[in-house]
Motif scaffolding. Structure first.
Motif, mmCIF file in Angstrom:
data_model
loop_
_atom_site.group_PDB
_atom_site.id
_atom_site.type_symbol
_atom_site.label_atom_id
_atom_site.label_comp_id
_atom_site.label_asym_id
_atom_site.label_seq_id
_atom_site.Cartn_x
_atom_site.Cartn_y
_atom_site.Cartn_z
ATOM 1 N N LEU A 41 7.422 -3.226 -12.248
ATOM 2 C CA LEU A 41 6.709 -2.516 -13.307
ATOM 3 C C LEU A 41 5.296 -2.132 -12.860
ATOM 4 C CD1 LEU A 41 7.109 -1.718 -16.380
ATOM 5 C CD2 LEU A 41 5.629 -3.660 -16.842
ATOM 6 N N LEU A 42 4.590 -3.074 -12.254
ATOM 7 C CA LEU A 42 3.199 -2.827 -11.864
ATOM 8 C C LEU A 42 3.083 -1.788 -10.750
ATOM 9 C CD1 LEU A 42 1.941 -6.497 -12.052
ATOM 10 C CD2 LEU A 42 1.084 -4.595 -13.421
ATOM 11 N N PHE A 43 3.990 -1.848 -9.778
ATOM 12 C CA PHE A 43 3.945 -0.852 -8.711
ATOM 13 C C PHE A 43 4.193 0.544 -9.283
ATOM 14 C CE2 PHE A 43 5.874 1.754 -5.388
ATOM 15 C CZ PHE A 43 4.921 1.632 -4.379
ATOM 16 N N SER A 44 5.144 0.638 -10.191
ATOM 17 C CA SER A 44 5.447 1.931 -10.809
ATOM 18 C C SER A 44 4.241 2.457 -11.592
ATOM 19 C CB SER A 44 6.654 1.791 -11.739
ATOM 20 O OG SER A 44 7.788 1.332 -11.017
ATOM 21 N N LEU A 45 3.547 1.575 -12.303
ATOM 22 C CA LEU A 45 2.363 1.984 -13.043
ATOM 23 C C LEU A 45 1.251 2.434 -12.099
ATOM 24 C CD1 LEU A 45 2.153 -0.751 -15.842
ATOM 25 C CD2 LEU A 45 2.801 1.642 -16.101
ATOM 26 N N HIS A 46 1.084 1.709 -10.991
ATOM 27 C CA HIS A 46 0.033 2.060 -10.029
ATOM 28 C C HIS A 46 0.305 3.403 -9.360
ATOM 29 C CE1 HIS A 46 -1.991 -2.093 -9.292
ATOM 30 N NE2 HIS A 46 -1.750 -1.879 -10.557
ATOM 31 N N LYS B 180 0.798 -1.232 0.000
ATOM 32 C CA LYS B 180 0.000 0.000 0.000
ATOM 33 C C LYS B 180 0.829 1.280 0.000
ATOM 34 C CE LYS B 180 -3.891 -2.290 0.222
ATOM 35 N NZ LYS B 180 -4.844 -2.290 -0.900
ATOM 36 N N SER B 181 2.131 1.162 0.127
ATOM 37 C CA SER B 181 2.944 2.376 0.211
ATOM 38 C C SER B 181 4.299 2.158 -0.429
ATOM 39 C CB SER B 181 3.143 2.791 1.673
ATOM 40 O OG SER B 181 3.975 1.846 2.348
ATOM 41 N N MET B 182 4.977 3.261 -0.737
ATOM 42 C CA MET B 182 6.322 3.205 -1.300
ATOM 43 C C MET B 182 7.289 2.539 -0.334
ATOM 44 S SD MET B 182 8.431 3.880 -3.778
ATOM 45 C CE MET B 182 7.670 5.137 -4.828
ATOM 46 N N ASP B 183 7.171 2.850 0.949
ATOM 47 C CA ASP B 183 8.065 2.256 1.950
ATOM 48 C C ASP B 183 7.924 0.735 1.975
ATOM 49 O OD1 ASP B 183 8.998 4.729 2.653
ATOM 50 O OD2 ASP B 183 7.725 4.946 4.426
ATOM 51 N N SER B 184 6.690 0.247 1.917
ATOM 52 C CA SER B 184 6.459 -1.195 1.932
ATOM 53 C C SER B 184 7.056 -1.853 0.696
ATOM 54 C CB SER B 184 4.955 -1.492 1.995
ATOM 55 O OG SER B 184 4.397 -0.990 3.174
ATOM 56 N N PHE B 185 6.904 -1.190 -0.438
ATOM 57 C CA PHE B 185 7.423 -1.765 -1.677
ATOM 58 C C PHE B 185 8.946 -1.779 -1.683
ATOM 59 C CE2 PHE B 185 8.651 -1.526 -6.192
ATOM 60 C CZ PHE B 185 8.094 -2.726 -6.599
ATOM 61 N N VAL B 186 9.554 -0.688 -1.264
ATOM 62 C CA VAL B 186 11.022 -0.628 -1.202
ATOM 63 C C VAL B 186 11.557 -1.701 -0.260
ATOM 64 C CG1 VAL B 186 12.985 0.765 -0.429
ATOM 65 C CG2 VAL B 186 11.201 1.795 -1.856
#
Length: 212
Positions: A153-158, A83-89
């Protein structure tokens, strides 16, 4: 001949990176309920194929199902869990560290390392393709790696929208080229037993995120 074999494998790596990015971008245009159905059907197909003996036909079918499964799983994780950039990183960083660790002596008991030592499971969980001068189909890139690229790719698109599609695609390809260059340098070392395919794509992506 050895250079020819390696050039085939390197080309496959770049090609599969491009294909999974295109597949992930296409899935991003489909609604969540449809993706869930696609994923469940795909997993059911993979389970059925895992009960069958290995053959070229089976491995080609698994190539297709594994690619769709990796991209659709990435879509579900990015949509429903991250749900967040921090979680994805954090997720990307953990995957890269664990992938690198699995190629070390201390990481030889990790699931990834054990998989690499099990030829049957390795073939079923990798994209396997013909390589000139080698018998049968050879494992080229893991399903986990395809999930990793799809998730990026998908996170960046979202988060950033479709305008970043080309940029992220180039970042991933640049990362793969860096992987290939390093592999070509160390492949003849006695200790070389493989290379973590998430390393440079992950590092390059994190650098781009920090700069942005």
């Amino acid at each position: 001949m050895e250079k020819k074999k390696l050039s085939w494998e390197y080309g496959y790596i770049l090609g599969m990176t491009a294909i999974i990015c295109i597949l992930a971008a296409l899935l991003n245009r489909i609604t969540l309920p449809v993706i869930i159905i696609v994923f469940l059907i795909d997993i059911a197909g993979i389970i059925v194929l895992w009960t069958r003996p290995l053959s070229k036909k089976l491995l080609y079918l698994l190539n297709v199902l594994n690619s769709i499964g990796a991209a659709s799983l990435a879509y579900l994780i990015i949509t429903l869990v991250i749900k967040s950039m921090d979680s994805f990183v954090a997720m990307i960083s953990i995957i890269v560290v664990m992938d690198v660790f699995s190629f070390t002596k201390r990481g030889k008991k990790t699931p990834n390392a054990r998989l690499m030592n099990n030829n049957n499971a390795l073939a079923r969980l990798c994209i396997c393709l013909p390589v000139a001068g080698k018998p049968g189909l050879q494992p080229i890139i893991g399903v986990g790696d395809l999930y990793f690229y799809s998730a990026i790719l998908l996170f960046s698109l979202h988060i950033f929208g479709v305008n970043v599609l080309g940029k992220i695609f180039l970042v991933l390809l640049a990362g793969q080229l860096a992987n290939i260059i390093l592999i070509s340098i160390i492949k003849n070392k006695a200790w070389y037993k493989g290379f973590p395919a998430t390393l440079f794509p992950g590092i390059f992506y994190l650098i781009v995120m920090l700069i942005s």
